[in-house]
Motif scaffolding. Structure first.
Motif, mmCIF file in Angstrom:
data_model
loop_
_atom_site.group_PDB
_atom_site.id
_atom_site.type_symbol
_atom_site.label_atom_id
_atom_site.label_comp_id
_atom_site.label_asym_id
_atom_site.label_seq_id
_atom_site.Cartn_x
_atom_site.Cartn_y
_atom_site.Cartn_z
ATOM 1 N N ILE A 186 -75.754 66.908 48.507
ATOM 2 C CA ILE A 186 -75.816 67.194 49.854
ATOM 3 C C ILE A 186 -75.968 68.643 50.120
ATOM 4 C CG2 ILE A 186 -73.735 67.454 51.710
ATOM 5 C CD1 ILE A 186 -74.364 64.505 50.783
ATOM 6 N N LEU A 187 -76.755 69.022 51.084
ATOM 7 C CA LEU A 187 -77.074 70.228 51.523
ATOM 8 C C LEU A 187 -76.219 70.738 52.879
ATOM 9 C CD1 LEU A 187 -78.686 72.833 51.402
ATOM 10 C CD2 LEU A 187 -80.548 71.835 52.466
ATOM 11 N N CYS A 188 -75.473 71.637 52.871
ATOM 12 C CA CYS A 188 -74.575 72.306 54.136
ATOM 13 C C CYS A 188 -75.160 73.489 54.318
ATOM 14 C CB CYS A 188 -73.208 72.374 53.639
ATOM 15 S SG CYS A 188 -72.379 70.955 52.774
ATOM 16 N N ILE A 189 -75.626 73.726 55.521
ATOM 17 C CA ILE A 189 -76.366 74.926 55.971
ATOM 18 C C ILE A 189 -75.686 75.622 57.170
ATOM 19 C CG2 ILE A 189 -78.375 75.853 57.033
ATOM 20 C CD1 ILE A 189 -80.005 73.729 55.668
ATOM 21 N N GLY A 190 -75.204 76.795 57.097
ATOM 22 C CA GLY A 190 -74.444 77.361 58.268
ATOM 23 C C GLY A 190 -73.223 77.086 58.731
ATOM 24 N N THR A 191 -72.503 76.471 57.542
ATOM 25 C CA THR A 191 -71.176 76.110 57.874
ATOM 26 C C THR A 191 -70.236 76.408 57.044
ATOM 27 O OG1 THR A 191 -69.559 74.205 58.197
ATOM 28 C CG2 THR A 191 -71.471 74.000 56.685
ATOM 29 N N SER A 192 -68.976 77.018 57.696
ATOM 30 C CA SER A 192 -67.666 77.254 56.743
ATOM 31 C C SER A 192 -67.033 76.221 56.095
ATOM 32 C CB SER A 192 -66.953 78.443 57.547
ATOM 33 O OG SER A 192 -66.426 77.509 58.450
ATOM 34 N N LEU A 193 -67.477 74.959 56.731
ATOM 35 C CA LEU A 193 -66.704 73.690 56.200
ATOM 36 C C LEU A 193 -65.366 73.886 56.750
ATOM 37 C CD1 LEU A 193 -68.412 72.984 52.935
ATOM 38 C CD2 LEU A 193 -68.990 72.079 55.246
ATOM 39 N N ASP A 251 -65.378 74.758 44.286
ATOM 40 C CA ASP A 251 -66.680 75.062 43.677
ATOM 41 C C ASP A 251 -66.499 75.307 42.176
ATOM 42 O OD1 ASP A 251 -65.043 77.143 44.490
ATOM 43 O OD2 ASP A 251 -66.701 78.582 44.187
ATOM 44 N N SER A 252 -65.496 75.967 41.700
ATOM 45 C CA SER A 252 -65.301 76.077 40.394
ATOM 46 C C SER A 252 -64.715 74.992 39.451
ATOM 47 C CB SER A 252 -64.740 77.381 40.099
ATOM 48 O OG SER A 252 -63.181 77.338 40.715
ATOM 49 N N SER A 253 -64.039 74.314 40.340
ATOM 50 C CA SER A 253 -63.245 73.197 39.483
ATOM 51 C C SER A 253 -64.207 71.959 39.147
ATOM 52 C CB SER A 253 -61.979 72.710 39.985
ATOM 53 O OG SER A 253 -62.392 72.019 41.312
ATOM 54 N N THR A 254 -65.248 71.935 39.918
ATOM 55 C CA THR A 254 -65.897 70.856 39.825
ATOM 56 C C THR A 254 -67.276 70.751 39.148
ATOM 57 O OG1 THR A 254 -67.139 70.904 41.914
ATOM 58 C CG2 THR A 254 -65.049 69.647 41.879
ATOM 59 N N GLY A 255 -67.783 71.953 39.153
ATOM 60 C CA GLY A 255 -68.977 72.510 38.544
ATOM 61 C C GLY A 255 -70.396 71.657 39.471
ATOM 62 N N LEU A 256 -69.992 71.091 40.398
ATOM 63 C CA LEU A 256 -70.824 70.517 41.026
ATOM 64 C C LEU A 256 -71.611 71.285 42.352
ATOM 65 C CD1 LEU A 256 -69.402 66.985 41.422
ATOM 66 C CD2 LEU A 256 -71.445 67.532 40.011
ATOM 67 N N VAL A 257 -71.123 72.485 42.838
ATOM 68 C CA VAL A 257 -71.363 73.202 43.813
ATOM 69 C C VAL A 257 -72.241 74.476 43.411
ATOM 70 C CG1 VAL A 257 -70.301 74.608 45.630
ATOM 71 C CG2 VAL A 257 -69.158 72.751 44.967
ATOM 72 N N THR A 258 -73.615 74.491 44.312
ATOM 73 C CA THR A 258 -74.302 75.863 44.325
ATOM 74 C C THR A 258 -74.143 76.319 45.520
ATOM 75 O OG1 THR A 258 -75.876 74.450 42.711
ATOM 76 C CG2 THR A 258 -76.692 76.384 44.092
ATOM 77 N N LYS A 259 -74.000 77.747 45.548
ATOM 78 C CA LYS A 259 -73.621 78.586 46.693
ATOM 79 C C LYS A 259 -74.631 79.618 46.855
ATOM 80 C CE LYS A 259 -71.797 80.755 50.451
ATOM 81 N NZ LYS A 259 -70.595 81.303 50.465
ATOM 82 N N ILE A 260 -75.702 79.623 47.987
ATOM 83 C CA ILE A 260 -76.517 80.509 48.211
ATOM 84 C C ILE A 260 -75.788 81.501 49.328
ATOM 85 C CG2 ILE A 260 -78.829 81.125 48.760
ATOM 86 C CD1 ILE A 260 -79.577 78.356 47.788
ATOM 87 N N GLU A 261 -75.573 82.600 48.829
ATOM 88 C CA GLU A 261 -74.843 83.653 49.991
ATOM 89 C C GLU A 261 -76.062 84.314 50.613
ATOM 90 O OE1 GLU A 261 -71.805 85.557 51.817
ATOM 91 O OE2 GLU A 261 -71.422 83.920 50.226
ATOM 92 N N SER A 262 -76.452 84.104 51.543
ATOM 93 C CA SER A 262 -77.680 84.522 52.272
ATOM 94 C C SER A 262 -77.941 84.181 53.832
ATOM 95 C CB SER A 262 -79.028 84.098 51.658
ATOM 96 O OG SER A 262 -79.985 84.478 51.964
ATOM 97 N N PRO A 263 -78.273 85.036 54.598
ATOM 98 C CA PRO A 263 -78.479 84.613 56.097
ATOM 99 C C PRO A 263 -79.384 83.302 56.252
ATOM 100 C CG PRO A 263 -78.979 86.899 55.651
ATOM 101 C CD PRO A 263 -78.966 86.115 54.301
#
Length: 114
Positions: free
Chosen positions: A42-49, A84-96
């Protein structure tokens, strides 16, 4: 006929979209859940969720062991809840988003031309 026209002019027309604060119809969530369940990622773009409907789709993916990538500036609900840290399944790109997606398109276009 004139009375019918007046009633139509005074009636409220709502487009077939879900506005912020509205509930997502159940049938749409069933479709979205099926898509999440079938996805490799899943790719989440531009959302704080922060909005529950978006958050629960990402959470469902994580619960099913599906990787989630997030492109956003600022902390997301997934991060604030420690998923994010508990699952090991999240990749976060902190970028505009705009700059990042423009670079992705540029790189993809250059690679496709080779």
């Amino acid at each position: 006929e004139q009375q019918q026209q007046q009633q139509q002019q005074q009636s409220f027309y709502k487009t077939d979209v879900v506005f912020f604060g509205d509930s997502v119809p159940r049938h749409r969530f069933d479709i979205a859940y099926a898509a999440v369940d079938a996805a490799d990622g899943i790719l989440c773009i531009g959302t704080s969720l922060a909005v529950h409907s978006a958050y629960r789709l990402a959470k469902r993916a994580l619960d099913k062991g599906t990787e989630v990538a997030i492109l956003n500036v600022g902390e997301t609900r997934i991060e604030s809840e420690g998923l994010d840290s508990s699952t090991g399944l999240v990749t976060k790109i902190e970028s505009p988003i705009g700059d990042t997606l423009a670079e992705v398109v540029k790189s993809y276009t250059a690679a496709a031309e080779k």
